[in-house]
Design an enzyme around this catalytic site. Sequence first.
Site, short mmCIF file in Angstrom:
data_model
loop_
_atom_site.label_atom_id
_atom_site.label_comp_id
_atom_site.label_asym_id
_atom_site.label_seq_id
_atom_site.Cartn_x
_atom_site.Cartn_y
_atom_site.Cartn_z
N ASP A 228 0.88 -1.20 0.00
CA ASP A 228 0.00 0.00 0.00
C ASP A 228 0.90 1.23 0.00
O ASP A 228 2.13 1.11 0.06
CB ASP A 228 -0.96 -0.01 1.21
CG ASP A 228 -2.26 0.75 0.94
OD1 ASP A 228 -2.19 1.98 0.68
OD2 ASP A 228 -3.33 0.14 1.00
N HIS A 266 -12.39 -0.63 -8.31
CA HIS A 266 -13.57 0.26 -8.40
C HIS A 266 -13.20 1.72 -8.05
O HIS A 266 -14.00 2.61 -8.24
CB HIS A 266 -14.74 -0.27 -7.54
CG HIS A 266 -14.67 0.07 -6.08
ND1 HIS A 266 -15.78 0.11 -5.27
CD2 HIS A 266 -13.61 0.36 -5.29
CE1 HIS A 266 -15.40 0.43 -4.04
NE2 HIS A 266 -14.11 0.57 -4.02
C1 LIG Z 1 -10.81 1.26 -0.93
S1 LIG Z 1 -9.30 0.98 -0.08
C2 LIG Z 1 -9.27 -0.79 0.02
C3 LIG Z 1 -8.44 -1.31 1.16
C4 LIG Z 1 -8.44 -2.83 1.33
N1 LIG Z 1 -8.08 -3.52 0.12
C5 LIG Z 1 -9.78 -3.31 1.82
O1 LIG Z 1 -10.63 -3.71 1.04
O2 LIG Z 1 -10.00 -3.25 3.05
C6 LIG Z 1 -8.10 1.34 -1.31
C7 LIG Z 1 -6.67 1.19 -0.86
O3 LIG Z 1 -5.80 1.48 -1.97
C8 LIG Z 1 -4.68 2.17 -1.47
N2 LIG Z 1 -4.03 2.91 -2.57
C9 LIG Z 1 -4.45 4.04 -3.17
N3 LIG Z 1 -3.59 4.42 -4.13
C10 LIG Z 1 -2.58 3.50 -4.13
C11 LIG Z 1 -1.38 3.37 -4.90
N4 LIG Z 1 -1.07 4.25 -5.88
N5 LIG Z 1 -0.57 2.33 -4.65
C12 LIG Z 1 -0.88 1.43 -3.66
N6 LIG Z 1 -2.02 1.50 -2.90
C13 LIG Z 1 -2.85 2.55 -3.15
C14 LIG Z 1 -5.27 3.06 -0.40
O4 LIG Z 1 -4.28 3.58 0.48
C15 LIG Z 1 -6.27 2.13 0.25
O5 LIG Z 1 -5.71 1.41 1.32
#
Ligand SMILES: C[S@@+](CC[C@H](N)C(=O)[O-])C[C@H]1O[C@@H](n2cnc3c(N)ncnc32)[C@H](O)[C@@H]1O
Length: 363
Positions: A228, A266
């Site tokens: 992440d 999404h």
């Molecule tokens: C909607 S959350 C989902 C978290 C987890 N997968 C869950 O379902 O509980 C989206 C996740 O994507 C991460 N994220 C956003 N941009 C990112 C990037 N460029 N690289 C890696 N992770 C990223 C966010 O920090 C967040 O933790």
Amino acid sequence: MDLVNGEGASDELSRLQSHLYKNILSFTDSMSLYCAIQLGIPDIIHNHGQPITLKQLASKLRIHPQKTSCMHRLMRLLVHSGFITKTAPVVHEDQEGEEEEAYALTASSRVVLEDKVTGLSPLVQAILDPAVVNSWYSLGDWFRGTELTPFVKEHGMGFFDYCKQNPEYGVAFDEGMASDSRLMSKVIKDYKTIFEGLDSLVDVGGGSGTVSRIISEAFPHIKCTVFDLPHVVANLPDDKNLKYVGGDMFQSIPAADAILMKWILHDWSDEECIDILKRCKEAIRSKGKDGKIIIIDVVINEEEEQHDITKAKLFSDALMMILVTGKERTKKEWEKLFLDAGFSHYKIVAPYGLKSLIEVYPY
Ligand SMILES: C[S@@+](CC[C@H](N)C(=O)[O-])C[C@H]1O[C@@H](n2cnc3c(N)ncnc32)[C@H](O)[C@@H]1O
């Protein structure tokens, strides 16, 4: 029909007005639930061990005496929205047989209790936070403007940057995500075969690592990596077969037999998803095996699912439009993404709540 003088006009007018009022004030359902969670009402009723009267509830909540009747109005709303039920009057022997209505929990309230496995109240609080809700006011102007999202229009930065700049909300958001992810333990138990044969797995955008922890405990031989943004995984301790890696999925993704993405695609537009999927493909192929991607996300299926389920998915789609560049997708839209990213097979394994479990293979 002439809505003022026509035959049956007054019935028709009141029907139309009720429909309008209900739509103007629909947010009342959301905000009364938010307030109930903020006050801890479901847990107080649960811990009381039996139906609770208004007086008992007001006393436990330390409600200002002048506001007890307002508490009755809040409870009446929660009864209407199905989170609370009213039981037969409780007779108080010690108060000369005085009778009082009492409130109990419904099946729906079980998912908003402070339960370590099924409680979703952190998710409710993250979604109904003013930072999110206020962005709705920018939707109209956003349609005519050039900003990426209504959230950017409202806050001057993207959603994930806002989480970084506002750690209090960032932590609340991660907790909301984690509360939803805790429910994955059942899915992982029911669909064990998906993880069989894997030696390593990277949970892309895995947040604080709730899903990976469940997988790492269920399959101690799988090396799990939570990948992440650096500030999200900073200071999270590695544990046996679970480790945290900070990075940007648009730059590169650590190599593994399988990539897991729950509630990731999404968040992003089709072009961005194709970019992510291509990087996932590089990551699973670099291990010398064919590998696979495991996706947990919404699949809209308007023709076959119940109206209420589609409505919840469309609400979630609207939330994506407010917050990020992503959207909820139909089966056809998912298929196009996979093919455009160079994958040749996929399988929608099973629905799980509002989401579905999807496997995508390079060959
Ligand atoms: C909607 S959350 C989902 C978290 C987890 N997968 C869950 O379902 O509980 C989206 C996740 O994507 C991460 N994220 C956003 N941009 C990112 C990037 N460029 N690289 C890696 N992770 C990223 C966010 O920090 C967040 O933790």
